[in-house]
Scaffold this active site. Structure first.
Site, PDB file in Angstrom:
ATOM      1  CG  HIS A   3      55.791  75.960 -24.821  1.00 36.29           C
ATOM      2  ND1 HIS A   3      56.293  77.087 -25.404  1.00 36.29           N
ATOM      3  CD2 HIS A   3      55.772  76.193 -23.495  1.00 36.29           C
ATOM      4  CE1 HIS A   3      56.588  77.971 -24.461  1.00 36.29           C
ATOM      5  NE2 HIS A   3      56.281  77.450 -23.298  1.00 36.29           N
ATOM      6  CD  GLU A  31      53.296  75.611 -20.740  1.00 40.31           C
ATOM      7  OE1 GLU A  31      53.770  76.376 -19.888  1.00 40.31           O
ATOM      8  OE2 GLU A  31      53.028  75.990 -21.900  1.00 40.31           O
ATOM      9  CG  ASP A  33      51.611  80.013 -20.298  1.00 42.95           C
ATOM     10  OD1 ASP A  33      52.487  79.587 -19.534  1.00 42.95           O
ATOM     11  OD2 ASP A  33      51.712  80.003 -21.540  1.00 42.95           O
ATOM     12  CG  HIS A  46      53.231  83.437 -22.296  1.00 42.93           C
ATOM     13  ND1 HIS A  46      54.065  84.527 -22.496  1.00 42.93           N
ATOM     14  CD2 HIS A  46      53.967  82.528 -21.607  1.00 42.93           C
ATOM     15  CE1 HIS A  46      55.246  84.279 -21.967  1.00 42.93           C
ATOM     16  NE2 HIS A  46      55.211  83.069 -21.431  1.00 42.93           N
ATOM     17  CD  GLU A 105      54.513  78.885 -16.573  1.00 42.32           C
ATOM     18  OE1 GLU A 105      54.703  78.413 -17.708  1.00 42.32           O
ATOM     19  OE2 GLU A 105      55.232  79.763 -16.061  1.00 42.32           O
TER      20      GLU A 105
HETATM   21  O1  G3P Z   1      56.721  75.354 -18.599  1.00 45.82           O
HETATM   22  C1  G3P Z   1      57.727  76.293 -18.580  1.00 45.82           C
HETATM   23  C2  G3P Z   1      57.674  77.288 -19.682  1.00 45.82           C
HETATM   24  O2  G3P Z   1      56.449  77.280 -20.328  1.00 45.82           O
HETATM   25  C3  G3P Z   1      57.992  78.620 -19.111  1.00 45.82           C
HETATM   26  O3  G3P Z   1      58.139  79.591 -20.061  1.00 45.82           O
HETATM   27  O4  G3P Z   1      57.500  81.824 -20.715  1.00 45.82           O
HETATM   28  O5  G3P Z   1      56.780  79.895 -22.058  1.00 45.82           O
HETATM   29  O6  G3P Z   1      55.722  80.301 -19.863  1.00 45.82           O
HETATM   30  P1  G3P Z   1      56.974  80.436 -20.705  1.00 45.82           P
HETATM   31 CA    CA Z   2      54.383  78.389 -19.803  1.00 47.23          CA
END
Ligand code: G3P
Ligand code: CA
Length: 241
Positions: A3, A31, A33, A46, A105
């Protein structure tokens, strides 16, 4: 799935956190952002504001790429990462280069980042990574836009809501995956997701007991984690017993 890269051991959404996730064979996917700079460049970050994870202040969308590149996005985490830059999406695509699936994301909210979807897709296509990337968003209109521009790139809908709403929205954007908030997951939710036939992603699971609870519902799921190492340590311990 790591993440924001392997964000438990390196500053989130940086090349260091992504390199560490690439090097660890037990990590299946990564993952990140993305948002848009003031001059329209997709950048990996993020929060909407810079204060928590850089030495800058204020809204990211009001800064140019050059201004953002001058910031330190590593020291807040640990001095060993001092001088770490905020990476562009292009830099991350070059680094990952199809070695592992990349879930991107889109931090889109309404029209906050005009053109974020198109610019992201253009980059994915330029590097020929359509099959190795999935576009994620909480904003299902953003994923509708992605579906129109690039039906060939998979879509992951992030949701916190009910299974009924979920099936409707997942079908509307022909999502290949859904990403659900761990605390809302129960047997009913899992059964409904399995019936819908989509890949199930669960975010964000760092606690091995939480992983065990969700695993007990009997479906194949992909956990998104800041500390994936805490989950596989538990798995090894269970196998030994
Ligand atoms: O993939 C979903 C998750 O990453 C969403 O939460 O706030 O970490 O982007 P956040
Ligand atoms: Ca995310």
């Amino acid at each position: 799935m790591a993440h924001r890269g392997w964000s438990g051991i390196a500053p989130e959404n940086t090349l260091s956190s992504i390199k560490l996730a690439l090097e660890e064979p037990k990590i299946h996917a990564i993952e990140i952002d993305i948002q848009l700079t003031k001059d329209g460049v997709p950048i990996v970050f993020h929060d909407k504001i810079l204060d928590r994870t850089t030495n800058g202040t204020g809204a990211l969308k009001n800064k140019t790429l050059a201004e953002l590149k001058a910031l330190d996005a590593g020291s807040w985490f640990d001095e060993q990462f001092a001088g770490e830059e905020i990476p562009t999406l292009e830099e991350v695509l070059q680094l990952v280069n199809g070695q592992k699936p990349l879930y991107i994301e889109l931090k889109q909210v309404g029209d906050l980042y005009l053109g974020l979807e198109l610019k992201t897709i253009e980059l994915i296509r330029r590097y020929g990574l359509e099959d190795q990337c999935s576009l994620i968003s909480f904003d299902h209109k953003s994923l509708q836009t992605c579906m129109k521009i690039a039906p060939e790139i998979s879509r992951t809908l992030v949701m916190m809501g009910s299974p009924l709403l979920l099936a409707e929205q997942v079908n509307e954007i022909q999502a290949t995956s859904v990403s659900m908030y761990a605390e809302y997951i129960d047997q009913l939710m899992i059964d409904s997701l399995v019936r819908n036939g989509t890949e199930i992603v669960i975010w964000t699971v760092d606690d091995p007991a939480e992983a065990d609870r969700i695993a007990s519902y009997g479906a194949d799921v992909l956990f998104t984690s800041n500390r994936p190492d805490q989950l596989w340590t538990r798995e090894a311990a269970m196998v030994q017993v």
